[in-house]
Enzyme design. Structure first.
Site, PDB file in Angstrom:
ATOM      1  N   LYS A  11      56.548  38.359  59.093  1.00  0.00           N
ATOM      2  CA  LYS A  11      57.407  37.237  57.766  1.00  0.00           C
ATOM      3  C   LYS A  11      56.538  36.509  56.826  1.00  0.00           C
ATOM      4  CE  LYS A  11      60.578  34.435  60.351  1.00  0.00           C
ATOM      5  NZ  LYS A  11      61.706  34.858  60.420  1.00  0.00           N
ATOM      6  N   THR A  58      60.294  39.127  63.836  1.00  0.00           N
ATOM      7  CA  THR A  58      59.864  38.267  62.595  1.00  0.00           C
ATOM      8  C   THR A  58      59.488  36.519  62.944  1.00  0.00           C
ATOM      9  OG1 THR A  58      61.373  37.530  61.322  1.00  0.00           O
ATOM     10  CG2 THR A  58      60.848  40.257  60.766  1.00  0.00           C
ATOM     11  N   ARG A 176      35.068  32.107  19.020  1.00  0.00           N
ATOM     12  CA  ARG A 176      36.423  31.688  19.752  1.00  0.00           C
ATOM     13  C   ARG A 176      36.640  31.356  20.884  1.00  0.00           C
ATOM     14  NH1 ARG A 176      38.397  37.974  22.480  1.00  0.00           N
ATOM     15  NH2 ARG A 176      37.299  38.076  24.239  1.00  0.00           N
ATOM     16  N   GLN A 228      35.617  41.657  28.985  1.00  0.00           N
ATOM     17  CA  GLN A 228      34.637  42.620  30.529  1.00  0.00           C
ATOM     18  C   GLN A 228      33.591  43.017  30.875  1.00  0.00           C
ATOM     19  OE1 GLN A 228      37.245  43.245  27.569  1.00  0.00           O
ATOM     20  NE2 GLN A 228      37.993  44.977  28.109  1.00  0.00           N
ATOM     21  N   HIS A 256      45.750  33.227  25.402  1.00  0.00           N
ATOM     22  CA  HIS A 256      45.022  33.692  23.545  1.00  0.00           C
ATOM     23  C   HIS A 256      45.027  32.143  23.084  1.00  0.00           C
ATOM     24  CE1 HIS A 256      44.551  37.541  24.149  1.00  0.00           C
ATOM     25  NE2 HIS A 256      45.446  38.038  23.784  1.00  0.00           N
TER      26      HIS A 256
HETATM   27  O1  LIG Z   1      37.331  40.018  25.433  1.00  0.00           O
HETATM   28  C1  LIG Z   1      38.381  40.718  24.814  1.00  0.00           C
HETATM   29  N1  LIG Z   1      38.869  42.215  25.524  1.00  0.00           N
HETATM   30  C2  LIG Z   1      39.764  42.750  24.954  1.00  0.00           C
HETATM   31  O2  LIG Z   1      39.992  44.161  25.604  1.00  0.00           O
HETATM   32  C3  LIG Z   1      40.468  42.164  24.075  1.00  0.00           C
HETATM   33  N2  LIG Z   1      41.120  43.196  23.137  1.00  0.00           N
HETATM   34  C4  LIG Z   1      41.711  41.800  22.346  1.00  0.00           C
HETATM   35  O3  LIG Z   1      42.338  42.066  21.791  1.00  0.00           O
HETATM   36  N3  LIG Z   1      40.956  40.435  22.257  1.00  0.00           N
HETATM   37  C5  LIG Z   1      40.106  41.428  23.739  1.00  0.00           C
HETATM   38  N4  LIG Z   1      39.438  40.374  23.781  1.00  0.00           N
END
Ligand SMILES: O=c1[nH]c(=O)c2[nH]c(=O)[nH]c2[nH]1
Length: 295
Positions: A11, A58, A176, A228, A256
């Protein structure tokens, strides 16, 4: 000749609410969660031969979700999900695994006239605490997490030095906006029994608090070179402060915010260091994932 390669059933989307009433203080505490419970085992014949004798309905699984919420604490969710999963192994010899997913919804206690209210709560965001348990006859594996924690920083994030070739249009930036919906998980070493989970059960709340604090502090304070790198720093710290965790995972959309050139209107400066009004984007978005384990 076809053969059943894998099968599980149960479920999903079972909504459960539980209240705890402290009779001495009159303070009530509530938990609301959504549960999914899927079973695996010697159930092949139900698929291949219409043999329902191996099927725990279930509907019965749904009933069990309620009954186990009555019989056991629902907090921390790791404990409840483990009790629920273990039940199916103990009760049905032909069931080999129970997969339980619990999503806990926020009900935060109201503060009225500066005092915590005994029985009124509010939803302070769509952030969820999550748990995925796999109860098997070899032990109970648990993955805890945070989902839907939306964060934004208005500076302190850069992205430059990436591959530049004939496919590249993105400008490098040293300043940014960074925004994401945090999806973080921490997988525990396998617990041999329910008793091992009950012993030191506070570990689960402590880890959730640590992971949440580390996520927000690192997001806020890191001079981010990329999503990353910032998420990797979060993983490293959680591995360090939660010694029983084995793998930390993040999945982060890069939400973005585009600059808007308004120079066509009265020569307004609204790009680069003059940018103030931005256009938040719904999609497409970046999606950055990683898992970090102990080497
Ligand atoms: O932190 C980011 N990693 C990316 O891999 C990436 N690619 C992108 O266009 N902007 C960003 N910003």
């Amino acid at each position: 000749m076809p053969s059943l390669a894998s099968a599980r059933y149960g479920k999903d989307n079972v909504r459960v609410y539980k209240v705890h009433r402290n009779q001495e203080t009159g303070v009530q505490t509530v938990t609301e969660m959504t549960v999914c419970c899927l079973l695996e085992g010697a159930i092949e014949t139900s698929y291949t031969q219409a043999d329902n004798s191996v099927v725990v309905a279930t509907d019965s699984i749904k009933n069990t979700i309620y009954i186990k919420a009555k019989e056991h604490p629902v907090h921390p969710p790791e404990l409840y999900a483990s009790h629920l999963g273990q039940h199916f192994l103990d009760k049905y010899a032909h069931i080999s695994a129970a997969h339980v997913k619990v999503v806990v919804h926020r009900w935060t206690r109201m503060e009225i006239d500066g005092k915590p209210h005994p029985h009124s709560f509010y939803r302070d965001g769509e952030e969820k605490r999550t748990v995925e348990v796999a109860a098997t006859r070899d032990g109970i594996s648990i993955k805890s997490g945070i989902n839907g924690l939306t964060v934004l920083k208005s500076t302190g994030s850069a992205f430059h030095g990436f591959v530049r070739d004939e496919y590249t249009s993105l400008a490098e930036t040293w300043d940014r906006i960074l925004s994401t919906d945090v999806d973080a998980t921490w997988a525990w070493k396998t617990f041999p029994t329910i008793a091992a989970i009950e012993e030191g059960v506070e570990r689960f709340n402590a880890a959730w608090e640590s992971a949440r604090n580390i996520t927000m502090k690192t997001f806020a304070e890191d001079e981010s070179a990329s999503v990353q790198n910032t998420m990797y720093k979060m993983c490293e710290q959680i591995l360090e402060v939660v010694p029983e965790s084995e793998v930390i995972g993040y999945s982060l959309p890069n939400k973005h915010y585009f600059e808007i050139d308004l120079s066509w209107h009265k020569g307004y400066k609204n790009t680069g260091k003059d940018a103030e009004v931005y256009a938040p984007q719904s999609g497409p978005n970046g999606l950055i994932k990683c898992e970090v384990s102990r080497s």
